[in-house]
Design an enzyme around this catalytic site. Structure first.
Site, mmCIF file in Angstrom:
data_model
loop_
_atom_site.group_PDB
_atom_site.id
_atom_site.type_symbol
_atom_site.label_atom_id
_atom_site.label_comp_id
_atom_site.label_asym_id
_atom_site.label_seq_id
_atom_site.Cartn_x
_atom_site.Cartn_y
_atom_site.Cartn_z
ATOM 1 N N TYR A 138 -61.984 -19.289 11.162
ATOM 2 C CA TYR A 138 -62.420 -20.832 10.671
ATOM 3 C C TYR A 138 -61.522 -20.830 9.399
ATOM 4 C CZ TYR A 138 -65.357 -23.536 7.740
ATOM 5 O OH TYR A 138 -66.124 -24.639 7.192
ATOM 6 N N LYS B 103 -58.919 -24.257 8.095
ATOM 7 C CA LYS B 103 -59.095 -24.834 6.848
ATOM 8 C C LYS B 103 -57.965 -24.942 5.899
ATOM 9 C CE LYS B 103 -63.065 -26.749 7.696
ATOM 10 N NZ LYS B 103 -63.176 -28.223 7.790
#
Length: 245
Positions: free
Chosen positions: A153, A157
């Site tokens: 994740y 980002k």
């Protein structure tokens, strides 16, 4: 219904942080395009809430990772309201899994929504936004913490933050700002999903303020970046996390 009112496009606006951002920008006086991927009913509820408060809003479906759909999202926004002044890419998904246990399918799903989606939205925003506009992408503060199970994740980002810095330079001379807002743990359905009560409490204690953030904590910062006081903030990642470092 074309209008002289400034218009904001908010992706992933049917729930969570995106919903709070849409409601806050409507409160600030923007007409709002409430984008959703699958939650049509929830998106229409957000639109109804804005309209009941006297604002202007429409719901538009688009998968942010589909470049053609994103272009149509912006075309619809301009066709309906006549302009696009603020773009907030809030659409995203989270999968918590250790790197060694993460399948390529899981990783590619994260990349598709979080990174390809941001790439498509930022690109279309750059093509369609009015001079003097504001582009804002949602990142995450867990990048700096390097927390176990957040690797895939966080990777998506971190790449979004790189896009933000480059796009800010590519839009030089157009008076368009490009920034990222990086929340810490925020009390949303996305955050709670799959976490034990014990883990939630641990993460709430990470910041000196010792609480989870709220969607409204994040929307307040987006409001500043989108408003008249945000004009000199550019190519920044603003970590809104209660002091979590």
């Amino acid at each position: 219904m074309k209008t002289s009112i400034k218009t904001a496009v908010v992706t992933g606006a049917s729930r969570g942080i995106g919903k709070a951002i849409a409601l806050r920008l409507a409160e600030d006086g923007f007409a709002v395009v409430v984008n959703y991927a699958a939650g049509q009913e929830k998106a229409e509820q957000v639109v109804a809430q804005i309209q009941q408060a006297g604002g202007h809003a429409i719901a538009v479906q688009a998968d942010v990772a589909d470049a053609a759909a994103v272009e149509q999202l912006f075309t619809t926004a301009k066709s309906h309201f006549g302009r696009v002044d603020v773009v907030v890419n809030s659409a995203g998904i989270m999968t918590n899994v250790p790197i060694a246990e993460c399948s390529t399918d899981q990783f590619e799903q994260l990349v598709r929504t979080n990174l390809t989606g941001a790439f498509c939205v930022l690109g279309s925003a750059a093509r369609h936004i009015s001079q003097g506009g504001r582009i804002i992408a949602l990142s995450t503060s867990v990048i700096a913490k390097a927390l176990p199970s957040y690797g895939p994740y966080s990777a998506t980002k971190a790449a979004v933050e790189a896009l933000v810095h480059v796009l800010a330079n590519e839009l030089r001379g157009l008076n368009i700002t490009v920034n990222a807002v990086a929340p810490g743990p925020v009390a949303t359905e996305l955050f709670f999903n799959g976490k034990s009560d014990e883990l939630i409490q641990q993460m709430a204690k990470l910041a000196p303020l010792e609480r989870l953030g709220t969607p409204e904590d994040i929307s307040a910062v987006v409001s500043v970046l989108a408003g008249p006081d945000g004009g000199w903030i550019n190519s920044q990642v603003i970590r809104v996390n209660g002091g979590m470092v």
